[in-house]
Design a protein around this motif. Structure first.
Motif, PDB file in Angstrom:
ATOM      1  N   GLU A  66       0.833  -1.203   0.000  1.00 28.64           N
ATOM      2  CA  GLU A  66       0.000   0.000   0.000  1.00 28.64           C
ATOM      3  C   GLU A  66       0.868   1.253   0.000  1.00 28.64           C
ATOM      4  N   ASP A  67       1.931   1.239   0.793  1.00 27.54           N
ATOM      5  CA  ASP A  67       2.860   2.381   0.833  1.00 27.54           C
ATOM      6  C   ASP A  67       3.500   2.620  -0.536  1.00 27.54           C
ATOM      7  N   ILE A  68       3.882   1.545  -1.213  1.00 26.39           N
ATOM      8  CA  ILE A  68       4.487   1.667  -2.539  1.00 26.39           C
ATOM      9  C   ILE A  68       3.467   2.257  -3.530  1.00 26.39           C
ATOM     10  N   CYS A  69       2.228   1.785  -3.478  1.00 23.56           N
ATOM     11  CA  CYS A  69       1.182   2.300  -4.370  1.00 23.56           C
ATOM     12  C   CYS A  69       0.929   3.785  -4.123  1.00 23.56           C
ATOM     13  N   ARG A  70       0.877   4.170  -2.855  1.00 24.43           N
ATOM     14  CA  ARG A  70       0.640   5.584  -2.516  1.00 24.43           C
ATOM     15  C   ARG A  70       1.829   6.442  -2.951  1.00 24.43           C
ATOM     16  N   TRP A  71       3.038   5.940  -2.730  1.00 21.04           N
ATOM     17  CA  TRP A  71       4.240   6.671  -3.100  1.00 21.04           C
ATOM     18  C   TRP A  71       4.262   6.923  -4.614  1.00 21.04           C
ATOM     19  N   ALA A  72       3.990   5.874  -5.375  1.00 21.21           N
ATOM     20  CA  ALA A  72       3.990   6.005  -6.836  1.00 21.21           C
ATOM     21  C   ALA A  72       2.893   6.956  -7.304  1.00 21.21           C
ATOM     22  N   ALA A  73       1.719   6.898  -6.666  1.00 16.75           N
ATOM     23  CA  ALA A  73       0.617   7.795  -7.033  1.00 16.75           C
ATOM     24  C   ALA A  73       0.976   9.241  -6.709  1.00 16.75           C
ATOM     25  N   ALA A  74       1.570   9.475  -5.551  1.00 21.43           N
ATOM     26  CA  ALA A  74       1.994  10.830  -5.179  1.00 21.43           C
ATOM     27  C   ALA A  74       3.030  11.342  -6.170  1.00 21.43           C
ATOM     28  N   ARG A  75       3.956  10.474  -6.545  1.00 22.64           N
ATOM     29  CA  ARG A  75       5.001  10.824  -7.506  1.00 22.64           C
ATOM     30  C   ARG A  75       4.378  11.142  -8.869  1.00 22.64           C
ATOM     31  N   ALA A  76       3.345  10.405  -9.232  1.00 22.89           N
ATOM     32  CA  ALA A  76       2.667  10.627 -10.511  1.00 22.89           C
ATOM     33  C   ALA A  76       2.115  12.043 -10.596  1.00 22.89           C
ATOM     34  N   GLY A  77       1.617  12.574  -9.481  1.00 23.99           N
ATOM     35  CA  GLY A  77       1.090  13.933  -9.466  1.00 23.99           C
ATOM     36  C   GLY A  77       2.144  14.984  -9.749  1.00 23.99           C
ATOM     37  N   VAL A  78       3.391  14.653  -9.448  1.00 31.62           N
ATOM     38  CA  VAL A  78       4.501  15.578  -9.685  1.00 31.62           C
ATOM     39  C   VAL A  78       4.973  15.481 -11.133  1.00 31.62           C
ATOM     40  N   ILE A  79       5.108  14.255 -11.630  1.00 37.05           N
ATOM     41  CA  ILE A  79       5.743  14.070 -12.938  1.00 37.05           C
ATOM     42  C   ILE A  79       4.798  14.203 -14.121  1.00 37.05           C
ATOM     43  N   VAL A  80       3.511  14.016 -13.923  1.00 41.13           N
ATOM     44  CA  VAL A  80       2.571  14.000 -15.046  1.00 41.13           C
ATOM     45  C   VAL A  80       2.460  15.355 -15.744  1.00 41.13           C
ATOM     46  N   GLU A 119      -4.604  13.796   0.251  1.00 37.10           N
ATOM     47  CA  GLU A 119      -3.597  13.113   1.067  1.00 37.10           C
ATOM     48  C   GLU A 119      -2.352  12.789   0.242  1.00 37.10           C
ATOM     49  N   LEU A 120      -2.552  12.284  -0.964  1.00 33.62           N
ATOM     50  CA  LEU A 120      -1.422  11.911  -1.813  1.00 33.62           C
ATOM     51  C   LEU A 120      -0.610  13.133  -2.241  1.00 33.62           C
ATOM     52  N   LYS A 121      -1.282  14.236  -2.552  1.00 33.02           N
ATOM     53  CA  LYS A 121      -0.582  15.448  -2.984  1.00 33.02           C
ATOM     54  C   LYS A 121       0.342  15.985  -1.893  1.00 33.02           C
ATOM     55  N   ASN A 122       0.004  15.711  -0.640  1.00 31.04           N
ATOM     56  CA  ASN A 122       0.778  16.245   0.478  1.00 31.04           C
ATOM     57  C   ASN A 122       1.835  15.283   1.013  1.00 31.04           C
ATOM     58  N   MET A 123       2.024  14.151   0.384  1.00 29.36           N
ATOM     59  CA  MET A 123       3.035  13.206   0.857  1.00 29.36           C
ATOM     60  C   MET A 123       4.438  13.796   0.652  1.00 29.36           C
ATOM     61  N   ALA A 124       5.232  13.757   1.692  1.00 26.99           N
ATOM     62  CA  ALA A 124       6.586  14.325   1.639  1.00 26.99           C
ATOM     63  C   ALA A 124       7.477  13.592   0.637  1.00 26.99           C
ATOM     64  N   CYS A 125       7.242  12.317   0.422  1.00 31.59           N
ATOM     65  CA  CYS A 125       8.107  11.517  -0.452  1.00 31.59           C
ATOM     66  C   CYS A 125       7.785  11.667  -1.936  1.00 31.59           C
ATOM     67  N   LYS A 126       6.835  12.512  -2.285  1.00 27.00           N
ATOM     68  CA  LYS A 126       6.408  12.617  -3.688  1.00 27.00           C
ATOM     69  C   LYS A 126       7.515  13.075  -4.631  1.00 27.00           C
ATOM     70  N   ASP A 127       8.527  13.737  -4.111  1.00 25.56           N
ATOM     71  CA  ASP A 127       9.626  14.198  -4.955  1.00 25.56           C
ATOM     72  C   ASP A 127      10.744  13.177  -5.091  1.00 25.56           C
ATOM     73  N   LYS A 128      10.640  12.083  -4.368  1.00 23.35           N
ATOM     74  CA  LYS A 128      11.672  11.049  -4.425  1.00 23.35           C
ATOM     75  C   LYS A 128      11.282  10.020  -5.486  1.00 23.35           C
ATOM     76  N   PRO A 129      12.086   9.877  -6.552  1.00 16.51           N
ATOM     77  CA  PRO A 129      11.737   8.927  -7.619  1.00 16.51           C
ATOM     78  C   PRO A 129      11.718   7.482  -7.124  1.00 16.51           C
ATOM     79  N   LEU A 130      10.864   6.692  -7.726  1.00 19.81           N
ATOM     80  CA  LEU A 130      10.827   5.259  -7.434  1.00 19.81           C
ATOM     81  C   LEU A 130      11.986   4.540  -8.106  1.00 19.81           C
ATOM     82  N   GLY A 131      12.445   5.070  -9.215  1.00 18.96           N
ATOM     83  CA  GLY A 131      13.514   4.423  -9.976  1.00 18.96           C
ATOM     84  C   GLY A 131      14.026   5.367 -11.037  1.00 18.96           C
ATOM     85  N   ASP A 132      14.655   4.830 -12.056  1.00 20.35           N
ATOM     86  CA  ASP A 132      15.230   5.619 -13.137  1.00 20.35           C
ATOM     87  C   ASP A 132      14.120   6.032 -14.099  1.00 20.35           C
ATOM     88  N   GLU A 133      13.598   7.222 -13.914  1.00 20.08           N
ATOM     89  CA  GLU A 133      12.486   7.694 -14.722  1.00 20.08           C
ATOM     90  C   GLU A 133      12.895   8.111 -16.123  1.00 20.08           C
TER      91      GLU A 133
END
Length: 186
Positions: free
Chosen positions: A21-35, A142-156
């Motif tokens: 669940e944490d991984i899914c939320r992290w990726a979703a939060a990250r998606a809001g930044v990169i999209v 909630e996802l937009k405010n996650m602190a980890c949203k700027d940390k990439p999951l991998g090599d984007e």
């Protein structure tokens, strides 16, 4: 002894589910930044989803090939492709919620698929996708405010080898053509 093992398995499953669940939320939060990144946003979004699925597989001790991950994404069908193509519309109020909710839904489907042993038939997961997408929309704040949203999951920036003749890619190309045609009308 069996009770102790069952308790351990139950505790481990709960921890695995929480981490997934944490991984899914992290990726979703990250998606809001990169999209919203001009031109490369949608491709980077796909890379984000591929890395999320890879991380979910690793969490469960499953080694997936790149083609298996891309096959999973492709088999989600028209809803996924159409919603992902909606991120091409250069309007952040549309891009962000779509990117975040679709990424969250893809993660939930991937996790359920992995937990089920990676069955070939994905039809059972279509309702999981839609339910998770709606859940992702409800969690946008909630996802937009996650602190980890700027940390990439991998090599984007990585490019993925995709079989251009595959049915999933042909469908994606057809959907992309329709979106471009629709945008030209305005």
């Amino acid at each position: 002894m069996t009770e102790c093992l069952d308790e351990h398995k139950m505790k481990y499953a709960v921890d695995t589910d929480k981490e997934a669940e944490d991984i899914c939320r992290w990726a979703a939060a990250r998606a809001g930044v990169i999209v919203v990144a001009p031109v490369v946003g949608t491709m980077t979004l796909m890379a984000n989803e591929v890395y999320m699925i890879t991380r979910l597989a690793k969490l469960r001790g499953i080694k997936l090939s790149e083609s298996a991950v891309l096959g999973l994404l492709g088999s989600l069908g028209g809803a996924f492709v159409g919603q992902t193509l909606a991120t091409l519309i250069p309007f952040a109020p549309v891009q962000i919620p779509v990117g975040m909710s679709v990424t969250y839904a893809v993660g939930k489907v991937a996790n359920a698929w992995l937990a089920a042993g990676c069955p070939e038939d994905l039809s059972a997961f279509k309702s999981t996708y839609e339910e998770a997408r709606i859940e992702g929309i409800k969690m946008l704040g909630e996802l937009k405010n996650m602190a980890c949203k700027d940390k990439p999951l991998g090599d984007e920036s990585r490019r993925f080898d995709v079989d251009d003749a595959s049915p999933a890619n042909q469908k994606a190309e057809e959907m992309l053509r329709k979106v471009k045609d629709f945008l030209k009308k305005d």
